[in-house]
Design a protein around this motif. Structure first.
Motif, PDB file in Angstrom:
ATOM      1  N   LEU A  24       0.820  -1.211   0.000  1.00 20.45           N
ATOM      2  CA  LEU A  24       0.000   0.000   0.000  1.00 20.45           C
ATOM      3  C   LEU A  24       0.854   1.262   0.000  1.00 20.45           C
ATOM      4  N   ILE A  25       1.936   1.195   0.731  1.00 17.71           N
ATOM      5  CA  ILE A  25       2.720   2.385   1.017  1.00 17.71           C
ATOM      6  C   ILE A  25       4.180   1.987   1.178  1.00 17.71           C
ATOM      7  N   LEU A  39      -1.903  -4.532   2.998  1.00 19.16           N
ATOM      8  CA  LEU A  39      -2.963  -4.428   3.996  1.00 19.16           C
ATOM      9  C   LEU A  39      -3.036  -5.693   4.840  1.00 19.16           C
ATOM     10  N   ILE A  40      -2.927  -6.841   4.193  1.00 17.25           N
ATOM     11  CA  ILE A  40      -2.929  -8.107   4.943  1.00 17.25           C
ATOM     12  C   ILE A  40      -1.707  -8.169   5.859  1.00 17.25           C
ATOM     13  N   GLY A  41      -0.558  -7.725   5.371  1.00 22.01           N
ATOM     14  CA  GLY A  41       0.649  -7.702   6.190  1.00 22.01           C
ATOM     15  C   GLY A  41       0.504  -6.795   7.400  1.00 22.01           C
ATOM     16  N   LEU A  42      -0.137  -5.649   7.199  1.00 18.71           N
ATOM     17  CA  LEU A  42      -0.373  -4.735   8.324  1.00 18.71           C
ATOM     18  C   LEU A  42      -1.281  -5.374   9.364  1.00 18.71           C
ATOM     19  N   VAL A  56      -8.714  -6.365  14.445  1.00 24.26           N
ATOM     20  CA  VAL A  56     -10.076  -6.800  14.135  1.00 24.26           C
ATOM     21  C   VAL A  56     -10.882  -5.642  13.545  1.00 24.26           C
ATOM     22  N   ILE A  57     -10.759  -4.454  14.123  1.00 25.42           N
ATOM     23  CA  ILE A  57     -11.510  -3.294  13.619  1.00 25.42           C
ATOM     24  C   ILE A  57     -11.076  -2.952  12.199  1.00 25.42           C
ATOM     25  N   VAL A  58      -9.771  -2.869  11.972  1.00 26.83           N
ATOM     26  CA  VAL A  58      -9.273  -2.561  10.633  1.00 26.83           C
ATOM     27  C   VAL A  58      -9.648  -3.675   9.665  1.00 26.83           C
TER      28      VAL A  58
END
Length: 150
Positions: A24-25, A39-42, A56-58
């Protein structure tokens, strides 16, 4: 219009999948260290670092909601929208649509914060653009919904 719907129904999940797994960045700190998380890595890193609630929220807002939204849209296009549609997914769909660009905004804020702090530089990567593209396409899809007899 049918061709446009078909293209959007194919492209939106494809772009979402790429947006979840591609970086993503790119964060560069102190000109020596560089990270390009997906995103999955984060999410996995948040979970591994003990921030399970945040993960969980993200995960709900960035993975589950978009996937559910695309499933509802696909079901609507395949089966047609009944006049008096009922059910949990149909009831929550308007609320899912309102949150579809939240992650793109959060990444933009992170990039802005990194650039203004002076300690790091941040650059967008393809995953962000694919994720944003999926969110935009899933926002367009309800506008080109099939009409009765279409």
């Amino acid at each position: 219009m049918k061709v446009l719907r078909a293209v959007c129904l194919f492209a939106a999940p494809f772009m979402l999948a790429l947006g979840l797994v591609l970086p993503l960045i790119e964060l560069n700190t102190l000109h020596f260290f560089s990270e390009t998380p997906s995103l999955i890595g984060l999410l996995l890193e948040l979970w591994g670092n003990g921030d399970a609630l945040l993960a969980v929220i993200v995960g709900l807002f960035s993975v589950v909601f978009p996937v559910v939204k695309l499933i509802v849209l696909t079901a609507e296009f395949v089966n047609g929208k009944p006049k008096q549609a009922k059910g949990l997914l149909v009831a929550i769909f308007p609320y899912l649509a309102k949150w579809s660009m939240m992650d793109v905004m959060l990444v933009a804020i992170v990039i802005f914060a990194a650039k203004t702090s002076g300690f790091a530089t941040a650059f967008t990567q393809p995953g962000l653009w694919f994720y944003a593209g999926s969110a935009i396409l899933s926002g367009i899809l309800p506008q080109i919904a099939p009409k009765p007899g279409d």
